[in-house]
Motif scaffolding. Structure first.
Motif, mmCIF file in Angstrom:
data_model
loop_
_atom_site.group_PDB
_atom_site.id
_atom_site.type_symbol
_atom_site.label_atom_id
_atom_site.label_comp_id
_atom_site.label_asym_id
_atom_site.label_seq_id
_atom_site.Cartn_x
_atom_site.Cartn_y
_atom_site.Cartn_z
ATOM 1 N N VAL A 57 0.800 -1.354 -0.386
ATOM 2 C CA VAL A 57 0.000 -0.045 0.070
ATOM 3 C C VAL A 57 0.794 1.072 0.027
ATOM 4 N N THR A 58 0.124 2.091 -0.772
ATOM 5 C CA THR A 58 1.237 3.361 -0.148
ATOM 6 C C THR A 58 1.496 3.598 0.980
ATOM 7 N N VAL A 59 2.168 4.650 0.674
ATOM 8 C CA VAL A 59 1.777 5.992 2.905
ATOM 9 C C VAL A 59 1.199 6.794 2.766
ATOM 10 N N SER A 60 0.592 7.498 2.660
ATOM 11 C CA SER A 60 -0.482 7.877 2.128
ATOM 12 C C SER A 60 -1.733 6.855 2.896
ATOM 13 N N SER A 61 -2.020 5.756 2.598
ATOM 14 C CA SER A 61 -3.407 4.565 2.780
ATOM 15 C C SER A 61 -2.329 3.783 4.165
ATOM 16 N N LEU A 62 -1.835 3.785 4.205
ATOM 17 C CA LEU A 62 -0.828 3.558 5.994
ATOM 18 C C LEU A 62 -1.832 4.529 6.816
ATOM 19 N N ALA A 63 -1.495 6.170 6.501
ATOM 20 C CA ALA A 63 -1.054 6.652 6.995
ATOM 21 C C ALA A 63 -2.914 7.038 7.802
ATOM 22 N N VAL A 86 10.742 -2.833 4.913
ATOM 23 C CA VAL A 86 10.368 -2.433 3.912
ATOM 24 C C VAL A 86 10.751 -2.244 2.937
ATOM 25 N N SER A 87 10.200 -2.542 1.657
ATOM 26 C CA SER A 87 10.893 -1.870 0.542
ATOM 27 C C SER A 87 9.864 -0.853 -0.818
ATOM 28 N N GLY A 88 10.030 -0.362 -1.180
ATOM 29 C CA GLY A 88 9.413 0.321 -2.154
ATOM 30 C C GLY A 88 8.715 0.201 -3.620
ATOM 31 N N SER A 89 7.920 0.028 -4.360
ATOM 32 C CA SER A 89 8.143 -0.218 -5.595
ATOM 33 C C SER A 89 6.647 0.901 -6.590
ATOM 34 N N PRO A 90 7.453 0.957 -7.529
ATOM 35 C CA PRO A 90 6.161 1.924 -8.271
ATOM 36 C C PRO A 90 4.731 1.191 -8.557
ATOM 37 N N ASP A 91 3.470 2.068 -8.154
ATOM 38 C CA ASP A 91 2.252 1.200 -8.636
ATOM 39 C C ASP A 91 1.793 1.473 -9.474
ATOM 40 N N PRO A 92 1.760 -0.328 -9.681
ATOM 41 C CA PRO A 92 1.286 -0.454 -12.077
ATOM 42 C C PRO A 92 0.595 0.160 -12.261
ATOM 43 N N ASP A 94 0.227 3.577 -11.384
ATOM 44 C CA ASP A 94 -0.284 5.079 -11.043
ATOM 45 C C ASP A 94 0.864 5.158 -11.077
ATOM 46 N N ALA A 95 1.753 5.198 -11.891
ATOM 47 C CA ALA A 95 3.397 5.282 -11.209
ATOM 48 C C ALA A 95 3.871 6.399 -10.959
ATOM 49 N N ARG A 96 3.247 7.236 -10.290
ATOM 50 C CA ARG A 96 3.666 8.493 -9.001
ATOM 51 C C ARG A 96 3.470 8.207 -8.045
#
Length: 150
Positions: A57-63, A86-92, A94-96
């Motif tokens: 999930v995105t950081v915003s969703s976690l928040a 944790v690791s981050g990867s581009p959202d398929p 929404d690449a932003r």
């Protein structure tokens, strides 16, 4: 039945609830002790468990899920990124956006911690409780399960 006649029963139930909370608290601390040392904060643990359950999930969703400001969540996630949990990867979709997920290191950490707690509890039950007491414990667990049923 009037309140005076019911009072001893209410007091006994209150005492049972207090004793149960105390014992479960001690058990939780013992399990934590035997699950491996961790310098993680409660907020970091909460984020890890949420990622384990919800997946990437995105950081915003976690928040939102944790009821905190995105800036505060970002600080927690950054600290987890720094130690490789944790690791981050581009959202398929929404690449932003970046999707945060548990690293292999974190998955291994969780698995090993749970195995250590399970081993400790299994050994402790075997060493401290007779077969008959283990059967009583099984019956008590059924009662505890009923307490948390929805």
């Amino acid at each position: 039945m009037d309140e005076r006649a019911n009072r001893p029963r209410i007091e006994r139930t209150y005492a049972l609830a207090a004793e149960l909370r105390a014992i479960l608290g001690k058990l939780k601390r013992k399990l934590r002790e035997h699950g491996g040392r961790s310098d993680l904060t409660p907020s970091q643990v909460s984020v890890i468990l949420r990622l384990e359950i919800d997946g990437p999930v995105t950081v915003s969703s976690l928040a939102r899920a944790e009821g905190m400001r995105p800036q505060s969540m970002s600080a927690i996630v950054t600290s987890l990124l720094d130690v490789g949990l944790v690791s981050g990867s581009p959202d398929p979709n929404d690449a932003r956006q970046t999707l945060m997920s548990l690293s292999r290191k974190c998955q291994k950490f969780l698995k090993e911690g749970r195995a250590a707690r399970q081993d400790w509890l299994t050994t402790t039950i075997q060493e401290k409780l007779s077969v008959q007491e283990q059967e009583k414990l099984a019956a008590v667990l059924q009662l505890l399960a009923r307490l948390v049923e929805d």
